[in-house]
Design a protein around this motif. Structure first.
Motif, PDB file in Angstrom:
ATOM      1  N   UNK A 213       3.227   7.330  -7.306  1.00 35.53           N
ATOM      2  CA  UNK A 213       1.876   7.795  -6.980  1.00 35.53           C
ATOM      3  C   UNK A 213       0.966   6.631  -6.609  1.00 35.53           C
ATOM      4  N   UNK A 214       1.102   5.529  -7.340  1.00 38.47           N
ATOM      5  CA  UNK A 214       0.288   4.343  -7.042  1.00 38.47           C
ATOM      6  C   UNK A 214       0.677   3.792  -5.678  1.00 38.47           C
ATOM      7  N   UNK A 215       1.995   3.698  -5.415  1.00 39.07           N
ATOM      8  CA  UNK A 215       2.473   3.188  -4.134  1.00 39.07           C
ATOM      9  C   UNK A 215       1.974   4.066  -2.988  1.00 39.07           C
ATOM     10  N   UNK A 216       2.042   5.384  -3.188  1.00 39.26           N
ATOM     11  CA  UNK A 216       1.594   6.299  -2.135  1.00 39.26           C
ATOM     12  C   UNK A 216       0.103   6.129  -1.871  1.00 39.26           C
ATOM     13  N   UNK A 217      -0.685   5.958  -2.942  1.00 36.88           N
ATOM     14  CA  UNK A 217      -2.133   5.803  -2.782  1.00 36.88           C
ATOM     15  C   UNK A 217      -2.458   4.494  -2.068  1.00 36.88           C
ATOM     16  N   UNK A 218      -1.806   3.410  -2.478  1.00 37.81           N
ATOM     17  CA  UNK A 218      -2.056   2.112  -1.844  1.00 37.81           C
ATOM     18  C   UNK A 218      -1.638   2.131  -0.378  1.00 37.81           C
ATOM     19  N   UNK A 219      -0.526   2.804  -0.108  1.00 39.45           N
ATOM     20  CA  UNK A 219      -0.055   2.896   1.273  1.00 39.45           C
ATOM     21  C   UNK A 219      -1.026   3.700   2.119  1.00 39.45           C
ATOM     22  N   UNK A 220      -1.467   4.829   1.569  1.00 40.06           N
ATOM     23  CA  UNK A 220      -2.408   5.698   2.276  1.00 40.06           C
ATOM     24  C   UNK A 220      -3.705   4.965   2.599  1.00 40.06           C
ATOM     25  N   UNK A 221      -4.153   4.117   1.640  1.00 39.70           N
ATOM     26  CA  UNK A 221      -5.421   3.410   1.828  1.00 39.70           C
ATOM     27  C   UNK A 221      -5.249   2.085   2.565  1.00 39.70           C
ATOM     28  N   UNK A 222      -4.004   1.766   2.929  1.00 43.51           N
ATOM     29  CA  UNK A 222      -3.761   0.507   3.640  1.00 43.51           C
ATOM     30  C   UNK A 222      -4.073  -0.707   2.795  1.00 43.51           C
ATOM     31  N   UNK A 223      -3.791  -0.609   1.486  1.00 42.06           N
ATOM     32  CA  UNK A 223      -4.180  -1.672   0.560  1.00 42.06           C
ATOM     33  C   UNK A 223      -3.012  -2.528   0.073  1.00 42.06           C
ATOM     34  N   UNK A 224      -1.803  -2.242   0.533  1.00 38.84           N
ATOM     35  CA  UNK A 224      -0.654  -2.988   0.038  1.00 38.84           C
ATOM     36  C   UNK A 224      -0.752  -4.476   0.344  1.00 38.84           C
ATOM     37  N   UNK A 225      -1.300  -4.814   1.500  1.00 37.42           N
ATOM     38  CA  UNK A 225      -1.369  -6.216   1.907  1.00 37.42           C
ATOM     39  C   UNK A 225      -2.323  -7.035   1.047  1.00 37.42           C
ATOM     40  N   UNK A 226      -3.105  -6.350   0.226  1.00 34.31           N
ATOM     41  CA  UNK A 226      -4.060  -7.083  -0.638  1.00 34.31           C
ATOM     42  C   UNK A 226      -3.392  -7.678  -1.870  1.00 34.31           C
ATOM     43  N   UNK A 227      -2.099  -7.359  -2.095  1.00 32.31           N
ATOM     44  CA  UNK A 227      -1.412  -7.809  -3.299  1.00 32.31           C
ATOM     45  C   UNK A 227      -0.331  -8.827  -2.972  1.00 32.31           C
ATOM     46  N   UNK A 228      -0.121  -9.725  -3.922  1.00 30.90           N
ATOM     47  CA  UNK A 228       0.949 -10.696  -3.842  1.00 30.90           C
ATOM     48  C   UNK A 228       1.715 -10.679  -5.157  1.00 30.90           C
ATOM     49  N   UNK A 229       3.036 -10.824  -5.072  1.00 32.03           N
ATOM     50  CA  UNK A 229       3.847 -10.860  -6.286  1.00 32.03           C
ATOM     51  C   UNK A 229       3.892 -12.298  -6.785  1.00 32.03           C
ATOM     52  N   UNK A 230       3.570 -12.461  -8.080  1.00 30.55           N
ATOM     53  CA  UNK A 230       3.585 -13.791  -8.696  1.00 30.55           C
ATOM     54  C   UNK A 230       4.662 -13.828  -9.765  1.00 30.55           C
ATOM     55  N   UNK A 231       5.382 -14.913  -9.826  1.00 36.29           N
ATOM     56  CA  UNK A 231       6.453 -15.045 -10.815  1.00 36.29           C
ATOM     57  C   UNK A 231       5.930 -15.484 -12.161  1.00 36.29           C
TER      58      UNK A 231
END
Length: 231
Positions: A213-231
């Motif tokens: 649900x979170x992935x779908x919402x972020x995708x719908x809002x075009x917000x995925x590019x705002x995040x970076x994965x940190x180790x």
């Protein structure tokens, strides 16, 4: 001679009474500043108590103790000033009054410290979500508000604010934060997204929170590019 002696004997207690009046007058002069400061200090103390309540500061044992001490000292000295019947009593009360100011300063110092802790805990990371929401259509205003609230809270905490400015500004910012987060939740309309965004504000977001649900919402809002994965 006898008449003169009688007049002198009658004058003696009057002279003593006059000296007492002069002494009381001198003591009253020393008490003038405390008497003039007392109403302002009482009002300020009341505002600090309200501010502490609004910031959940009464759960802070050290702040609660300092508030109790300041209230007790203000009441004690105020009653001494009000009840003084001799010059010595009035002068003693006036001499004690600086302790009220000292107690107030201890309250202010601890309240500033409490506010700084709240800012670090609840305000600093609002900017991260704010920048995210400012890129999403329909949530721009909410995002800008979150960034602005975060900046204002940090500015207040870092600026060594006066007691009056802290008492006025800190509770207002906390209320504004709550209202803006409510607006954010109304916009997302999805508890799982809310949980994820709240974790982002605390820098505690993890990949396992990115549910479908979170992935779908972020995708719908075009917000995925705002995040970076940190180790």
């Amino acid at each position: 001679m006898t008449d003169a002696l009688e007049r002198l004997e009658d004058l003696a207690p009057r002279i003593a009474s006059s000296k007492k009046s002069l002494a009381f007058g001198a003591a009253a002069d020393k008490a003038r500043v405390p008497v003039e400061q007392a109403p302002r200090h009482a009002l300020l103390l009341a505002r600090l108590v309200q501010c502490a309540h609004d910031l959940d500061g009464l759960n802070d044992a050290a702040l609660r103790q300092r508030l109790s001490g300041a209230i007790a000292k203000a009441q004690s000295v105020g009653e001494s000033l009000e009840d003084a019947e001799t010059a010595d009593e009035l002068e003693a009360a006036a001499a004690d009054y600086p302790m009220v100011g000292s107690a107030l300063m201890q309250v202010i110092e601890r309240l500033r410290n409490h506010w700084s802790q709240l800012v670090a805990q609840d305000f600093v990371d609002l900017a991260a979500v704010g920048h995210l929401l400012s890129k999403i259509a329909g949530a721009e205003a909410i995002g800008h508000d979150l960034v602005e609230i975060s900046t204002a809270a940090q500015t207040l905490a870092n600026g060594d604010p006066s007691a009056e400015k802290l008492a006025e500004g800190a509770p207002a910012l906390r209320l504004r934060r709550a209202q803006t987060l409510d607006a954010m939740q109304a916009f997302t309309d999805e508890p799982e997204v809310d949980t994820f965004l709240e974790a982002v504000t605390r820098q505690e977001a993890s990949l396992d929170m990115v549910t479908p649900k979170v992935m779908a919402w972020l995708t719908e809002k075009g917000a995925l590019s705002a995040f970076r994965v940190r180790g």
